[in-house]
Write an enzyme that holds these catalytic residues in place. Structure first.
Site, short mmCIF file in Angstrom:
data_model
loop_
_atom_site.label_atom_id
_atom_site.label_comp_id
_atom_site.label_asym_id
_atom_site.label_seq_id
_atom_site.Cartn_x
_atom_site.Cartn_y
_atom_site.Cartn_z
N ASP A 29 -2.93 4.70 -2.56
CA ASP A 29 -4.00 5.30 -1.76
C ASP A 29 -4.42 6.67 -2.30
O ASP A 29 -3.55 7.51 -2.58
CB ASP A 29 -3.47 5.44 -0.32
CG ASP A 29 -4.55 5.74 0.69
OD1 ASP A 29 -5.45 4.91 0.86
OD2 ASP A 29 -4.49 6.82 1.32
N HIS A 45 -11.26 -2.84 3.11
CA HIS A 45 -11.23 -2.47 4.53
C HIS A 45 -11.99 -1.18 4.84
O HIS A 45 -12.04 -0.77 6.00
CB HIS A 45 -9.77 -2.32 4.96
CG HIS A 45 -9.10 -1.19 4.21
ND1 HIS A 45 -8.84 -1.24 2.87
CD2 HIS A 45 -8.68 0.03 4.62
CE1 HIS A 45 -8.29 -0.10 2.48
NE2 HIS A 45 -8.17 0.69 3.52
N ASP A 46 -12.53 -0.51 3.82
CA ASP A 46 -13.27 0.74 4.04
C ASP A 46 -14.77 0.56 3.89
O ASP A 46 -15.53 1.49 4.15
CB ASP A 46 -12.85 1.80 2.99
CG ASP A 46 -11.45 2.33 3.21
OD1 ASP A 46 -10.95 2.27 4.35
OD2 ASP A 46 -10.86 2.82 2.22
N GLU A 77 -6.24 3.79 -6.03
CA GLU A 77 -7.54 4.01 -5.40
C GLU A 77 -7.94 5.43 -5.77
O GLU A 77 -7.24 6.39 -5.43
CB GLU A 77 -7.45 3.87 -3.88
CG GLU A 77 -8.83 3.92 -3.25
CD GLU A 77 -8.90 4.58 -1.88
OE1 GLU A 77 -9.85 4.34 -1.15
OE2 GLU A 77 -7.98 5.37 -1.54
N ASP A 125 0.86 -1.17 0.00
CA ASP A 125 0.00 0.00 0.00
C ASP A 125 0.91 1.23 0.00
O ASP A 125 1.82 1.33 0.83
CB ASP A 125 -0.87 -0.01 1.27
CG ASP A 125 -2.25 0.56 1.03
OD1 ASP A 125 -2.34 1.64 0.45
OD2 ASP A 125 -3.23 -0.09 1.45
#
Ligand code: ISL
Length: 542
Positions: free
Chosen positions: A199, A321-322, A252, A98
């Site tokens: 990210d 995970h969000d 993302e 990440d």
């Protein structure tokens, strides 16, 4: 999609603090992941995306990094990391890291040196004077905070943070920032990492700090979404960092529309390999994710078809995970958890693009069963709850918002077994384990030939072995109220995927009725009607 990317890749996302705890401190760690590699390999995936494992004060669970070249002691050591890369590779699995480069932690050395007056490091961040006692601009913040916080003891200077105040945004106008981040990326590539999940990558470059057009959420976004500056940075990173290592990147990209996604992933432009778009995750929301409506299957289908048709290739995901667990979003799904999970496996593995499976999705894990706010850890949930309170929303409503939408829904510990600690930990878990781990767990699923896990494994193996699922074109065939069907076809082969996205049985649409050979289904028998949450993959004959 660039040439470094393998089309048969299926990625498994691990949220390390919730995966497996090897030392009993209640937090998952690298040794826990290493000990699970045989299981991960048995799923058939060939890459792992690790949510951040770097040193961090954990204001946002590791998305606030204080040292990009160090492993958080909570997760282990650099030796553990090297072992993970080696052991994963031995099983044909790549590691994807990440990359959080919109912001650092305020405890990062760069920010600390800026605070101590070092001019060089001040320029790493976005520090602005207020206007006549007011904030520098009217922008909004992703975590429902004020995006400007006084810089040190200053009374008229502020730093920008689009997320928490412990996540100051980097200044991407400064070439030194690009040089530092390139160096960090090479550090991990040298250790054998195959790529990055970037990210909030489409917001890193702010064109201007001028006031934005007033909006209900995130005023100011027109000044930083998918700017030319961002495109240039991505091009440079691909050319000078990723390309020489044969590495790939998925971005993302918040609020991304189809045109922007095309620009970000178009092969000829040489930026990203694919993006995580959000539109299909937002079909059951009103304006913001906190106001959820009923999930209307037809809206979901139309959205999926639109993105399938609009891009040559993209990341396919339904959980991370969000986001709340996808199967918990179907209001009529109660009692059909297994069928639903298998139906989603059918979708994820037959749409065109790279499938991402989030830990626990393969056993049909559901939303966390939190009873009150004290059981929730996530900073965003706490901030939003406080904001809703200040807006005088009734407390029951506020709590319902958190229950349905909190990011912690997906972050509950991985359910390995029915034991007290769910086989996740022998200590006190950092986040409450779901009560249903006594029923939903890897151990139980592993013993079942016709269970959810077996089905995910089967669908992953099909995805990797059938050329038509890998390379075939996508053509929507039917988008009814609950029934969805599409074809995937190459020159030599054609398959049709059919879904009933409802707890009510539905008629098989006449237009797709034909003699066919069944390749996969989440029901044992074939009937004329489609049963609740039925999925079928067929090969039409003739
Ligand atoms: O959850 C969200 C979308 O539904 C957003 O609010 C989310 O914060 C946004 O998608 C950005 O997410 C990424 O960056 C954040 C981090 O908290 C998230 O975990 C990460 O995935 C800031 O680094």
């Amino acid at each position: 999609m660039g040439k470094n990317f393998k089309r048969d890749t299926v990625v498994y996302q691990i949220y390390p603090r919730s995966y497996r705890d090897s030392d009993g401190d209640g937090i998952g760690d690298l040794r826990g992941i290493i000990s699970s590699l045989d299981y991960i390999a048995s799923l058939g995936v060939n890459a792992i995306w690790l949510s951040p494992i770097y040193q961090s004060p954990d204001d946002d669970n590791g998305y606030d990094i204080s040292d990009y070249k160090a492993i958080s002691p909570k997760f282990g050591t650099m030796d553990d990391f090297d072992e993970l890369v080696r052991e994963a590779k031995a099983r044909g699995i790549d590691i994807i890291m990440d990359l959080v480069i919109n912001h650092t932690s305020d405890e990062h050395e760069w920010f600390q040196r800026a605070l101590h007056g070092e001019e060089k490091y001040r320029k790493y961040y976005i520090i602005e004077k207020g206007q006549d006692g007011k904030l520098p601009n009217n922008w909004g913040n992703f975590f429902a905070e004020c995006p400007w916080t006084p810089f040190g003891d200053s009374t008229d200077e502020y730093y920008l943070h689009l997320f928490s105040k412990k996540q100051p945004d980097l200044n991407w106008h400064n070439p030194d920032v690009l040089a530092e981040i390139s160096d960090i990326m090479r550090f991990w590539l040298d250790r054998g990492v195959r790529g990055f999940r970037c990210d909030v990558i489409n917001i890193i470059y702010k064109n201007t700090l001028a006031d934005g057009k007033k909006r209900f959420i995130l005023t100011g976004q027109e000044h930083y979404l998918s700017t030319d500056g961002c495109h240039n940075i991505l091009k440079t990173l691909r050319e000078t960092v990723l390309e020489p290592y044969g590495a790939w990147a998925v971005g993302e990209t918040v609020f991304v529309n189809l045109k922007q996604a095309r620009d970000l992933c178009d092969e000829s432009r040489g930026e990203l390999d694919m993006v995580f778009s959000f539109e299909h995750m937002e079909v059951d929301q009103m304006v913001v994710k906190w106001f959820k409506t009923k999930l209307k299957p037809q809206k979901l289908m139309r959205c999926l078809s639109k993105w399938q048709g609009g891009l040559d290739w993209n990341a396919i995901y339904f959980e991370n995970h969000d986001q709340p667990r996808f199967i918990s979003r179907f209001s009529d799904g109660e009692g059909y958890r297994e069928k639903l999970s298998m139906m989603v496996a059918g979708l994820a593995m037959t749409l065109r693009g790279t499938p991402f499976v989030f830990e626990g999705q393969e056993i049909g894990m559901t939303n966390g069963d939190f009873q009150n706010l004290d059981e929730v850890e996530d900073i965003e949930s706490h901030n939003v709850y406080a904001m809703a309170k200040s807006l005088h929303l009734p407390s029951a409503y506020r709590w319902r918002m958190i229950q349905r939408t909190s990011r912690d829904n997906a972050r509950t510990p991985m359910q390995w077994s029915a034991d007290e600690g769910a086989g996740f930990t022998t200590g006190t878990p950092w986040l409450k384990i779901n009560h249903n781990h006594t029923e939903i767990n890897v151990e139980r699923e592993s013993a079942r030939e016709d269970g959810v896990l077996a089905f995910w494994r089967y669908m992953i193996s099909l995805r990797k072995s059938l050329d038509v699922l890998m390379d075939g074109d996508f053509t929507p065939l039917y988008e009814g109220r609950t029934v969805y069907a599409y074809a995937r076809a190459t020159r030599g082969e054609r398959v049709v995927a059919i879904f009933n996205m409802s707890a009510k049985s539905a008629k098989m649409p006449k237009s797709i009725l034909c003699e066919s050979e069944l390749i996969a289904s989440n029901y044992d028998t074939v009937e004329d009607t489609l049963r609740p949450f039925e999925f079928r993959l067929v090969r039409p004959l003739a």
